[in-house]
Design an enzyme around this catalytic site. Structure first.
Site, PDB file in Angstrom:
ATOM      1  CE  LYS A  32       5.828  20.958  -0.167  1.00 54.16           C
ATOM      2  NZ  LYS A  32       5.815  21.746  -1.414  1.00 54.16           N
ATOM      3  CD  GLU A  50     -13.120  23.254  11.547  1.00 49.00           C
ATOM      4  OE1 GLU A  50     -12.998  23.716  12.685  1.00 49.00           O
ATOM      5  OE2 GLU A  50     -13.866  23.743  10.686  1.00 49.00           O
ATOM      6  CE  LYS A  57       6.733   5.771  16.058  1.00 47.95           C
ATOM      7  NZ  LYS A  57       5.290   5.902  15.942  1.00 47.95           N
ATOM      8  CE  LYS A  65       5.682   1.719  13.270  1.00 50.72           C
ATOM      9  NZ  LYS A  65       4.769   2.767  12.844  1.00 50.72           N
ATOM     10  NE  ARG A  67      11.717  -3.022  22.857  1.00 50.52           N
ATOM     11  CZ  ARG A  67      12.089  -1.817  23.288  1.00 50.52           C
ATOM     12  NH1 ARG A  67      13.354  -1.436  23.206  1.00 50.52           N
ATOM     13  NH2 ARG A  67      11.216  -0.990  23.817  1.00 50.52           N
ATOM     14  CG  ASP A  84       4.815   6.061  12.286  1.00 51.13           C
ATOM     15  OD1 ASP A  84       5.981   5.607  12.330  1.00 51.13           O
ATOM     16  OD2 ASP A  84       3.911   5.687  13.054  1.00 51.13           O
ATOM     17  NE  ARG A  89      -3.995  12.339  14.098  1.00 50.56           N
ATOM     18  CZ  ARG A  89      -3.623  11.828  15.280  1.00 50.56           C
ATOM     19  NH1 ARG A  89      -3.859  12.486  16.389  1.00 50.56           N
ATOM     20  NH2 ARG A  89      -3.017  10.657  15.333  1.00 50.56           N
ATOM     21  CE  LYS A 124      -6.126   0.593  10.434  1.00 48.90           C
ATOM     22  NZ  LYS A 124      -5.003   0.451  11.344  1.00 48.90           N
ATOM     23  CD  GLU A 151       1.299   7.803   9.585  1.00 51.34           C
ATOM     24  OE1 GLU A 151       1.436   6.571   9.439  1.00 51.34           O
ATOM     25  OE2 GLU A 151       0.972   8.332  10.659  1.00 51.34           O
TER      26      GLU A 151
HETATM   27  P1  GTP Z   1       1.673   1.423  12.428  1.00 54.94           P
HETATM   28  O1  GTP Z   1       2.858   0.526  12.349  1.00 54.94           O
HETATM   29  O2  GTP Z   1       0.974   1.382  13.769  1.00 54.94           O
HETATM   30  O3  GTP Z   1       1.975   2.825  12.017  1.00 54.94           O
HETATM   31  O4  GTP Z   1       0.610   0.802  11.443  1.00 54.94           O
HETATM   32  P2  GTP Z   1       0.566   0.885   9.869  1.00 54.94           P
HETATM   33  O5  GTP Z   1       1.874   1.215   9.294  1.00 54.94           O
HETATM   34  O6  GTP Z   1      -0.163  -0.332   9.371  1.00 54.94           O
HETATM   35  O7  GTP Z   1      -0.330   2.166   9.646  1.00 54.94           O
HETATM   36  P3  GTP Z   1      -1.857   2.398   9.829  1.00 54.94           P
HETATM   37  O8  GTP Z   1      -2.255   3.118   8.609  1.00 54.94           O
HETATM   38  O9  GTP Z   1      -2.648   1.192  10.199  1.00 54.94           O
HETATM   39  O10 GTP Z   1      -1.921   3.362  11.113  1.00 54.94           O
HETATM   40  C1  GTP Z   1      -1.057   4.411  11.309  1.00 54.94           C
HETATM   41  C2  GTP Z   1      -1.585   5.361  12.371  1.00 54.94           C
HETATM   42  O11 GTP Z   1      -2.974   5.607  12.207  1.00 54.94           O
HETATM   43  C3  GTP Z   1      -1.485   4.885  13.799  1.00 54.94           C
HETATM   44  O12 GTP Z   1      -0.221   5.158  14.333  1.00 54.94           O
HETATM   45  C4  GTP Z   1      -2.583   5.714  14.478  1.00 54.94           C
HETATM   46  O13 GTP Z   1      -2.164   7.059  14.671  1.00 54.94           O
HETATM   47  C5  GTP Z   1      -3.646   5.727  13.436  1.00 54.94           C
HETATM   48  N1  GTP Z   1      -4.581   4.600  13.574  1.00 54.94           N
HETATM   49  C6  GTP Z   1      -4.630   3.505  12.806  1.00 54.94           C
HETATM   50  N2  GTP Z   1      -5.608   2.666  13.195  1.00 54.94           N
HETATM   51  C7  GTP Z   1      -6.209   3.250  14.246  1.00 54.94           C
HETATM   52  C8  GTP Z   1      -7.312   2.866  15.095  1.00 54.94           C
HETATM   53  O14 GTP Z   1      -7.948   1.818  14.958  1.00 54.94           O
HETATM   54  N3  GTP Z   1      -7.643   3.752  16.091  1.00 54.94           N
HETATM   55  C9  GTP Z   1      -6.992   4.951  16.282  1.00 54.94           C
HETATM   56  N4  GTP Z   1      -7.396   5.729  17.286  1.00 54.94           N
HETATM   57  N5  GTP Z   1      -5.948   5.319  15.512  1.00 54.94           N
HETATM   58  C10 GTP Z   1      -5.559   4.491  14.507  1.00 54.94           C
HETATM   59 MG    MG Z   2       2.000   4.599  13.083  1.00 54.11          MG
END
Ligand code: GTP
Ligand code: MG
Length: 210
Positions: A32, A50, A57, A65, A67, A84, A89, A124, A151
């Protein structure tokens, strides 16, 4: 009771099949994206994307995860709680492209949005910015249709640059990053957002002049 070798083989096959479905879901989404990208190039002589990275995973990350989240149960539980396992990305030049691509993908008939987290509108506390979405896509198998969650992370080049450096720093310090560094990282995230806004303004100006 220890599992028999037959049970272990069944488990392995089950897991491989489980991951294969995510692999297929990923392929659907990649197709897509590449169609949108090619069509954009053709219609507008401009490519909003880009680069695109995708991954399924690893077994170890899924196990970690499971655990961390204290999940027990079979594949169905893992599927329901971990969104995820398949991840894509999409890195764009400009913030406007991020939202445009999100809209174009999620408007497609066979894409169902499960969850959206807009860390561009609300970064964040660390400064992290990206637009996250969990979607499902149907995958048509000989055994029937499965709706596979994928994701999506949409971000600009500047956001991506910041996130990869921050990720490396967290990895290096094993989460315990010195306060001075986190403060600087948060400041740098603000600068990256400012750069995004400026570049977008410039881009618009040039375009409007055409
Ligand atoms: P996870 O259980 O870690 O997937 O968290 P979540 O379900 O609350 O998802 P969230 O949207 O917070 O983050 C998912 C993904 O975004 C992570 O696995 C990272 O790839 C990325 N990510 C989120 N927060 C950060 C951050 O503060 N720094 C960086 N570098 N990546 C982040
Ligand atoms: Mg994640």
């Amino acid at each position: 009771m220890a599992p028999t070798s037959r049970q272990l083989l069944e488990l392995r096959d089950g897991f491989q099949r489980f991951l294969l479905e995510y692999e297929f879901g990923l392929r659907e989404i990649e197709t897509k994206i590449s169609i949108l990208s090619d069509e954009f190039q053709h219609m507008h002589d401009y490519n909003p994307i880009e680069h695109v990275n995708s991954r399924v995973k690893s077994f170890d990350s899924i196990a970690a995860k499971v655990r961390r989240k204290g999940l027990d149960g079979g594949f169905a539980t893992v599927r329901r709680h971990i969104h995820d396992i398949a991840g894509v990305r999409i890195t764009c030049a400009f913030t406007a492209d991020v939202y445009r691509l999100f809209d174009l993908l999620t408007a497609q008939d066979d894409v169902t949005v499960v969850r959206v987290k807009d860390y561009i509108a609300r970064p964040k506390p660390s400064g992290y910015q990206s637009l996250h979405a969990v979607v499902t896509v149907p995958v048509f198998l000989s055994s029937g249709t499965v709706h596979v969650p994928v994701e999506l992370q949409f971000r600009t080049v500047a956001m991506d640059f910041w996130a990869s450096l921050e990720h490396k720093i967290y990895y290096k310090y094993d989460q315990a990053v010195p306060a001075r560094l986190t403060a600087e990282l948060t400041e740098a995230a603000g600068l990256a957002a400012e750069l995004d806004a400026r570049m977008e303004r410039l881009h618009r100006e040039i375009h409007d002049a055409d």
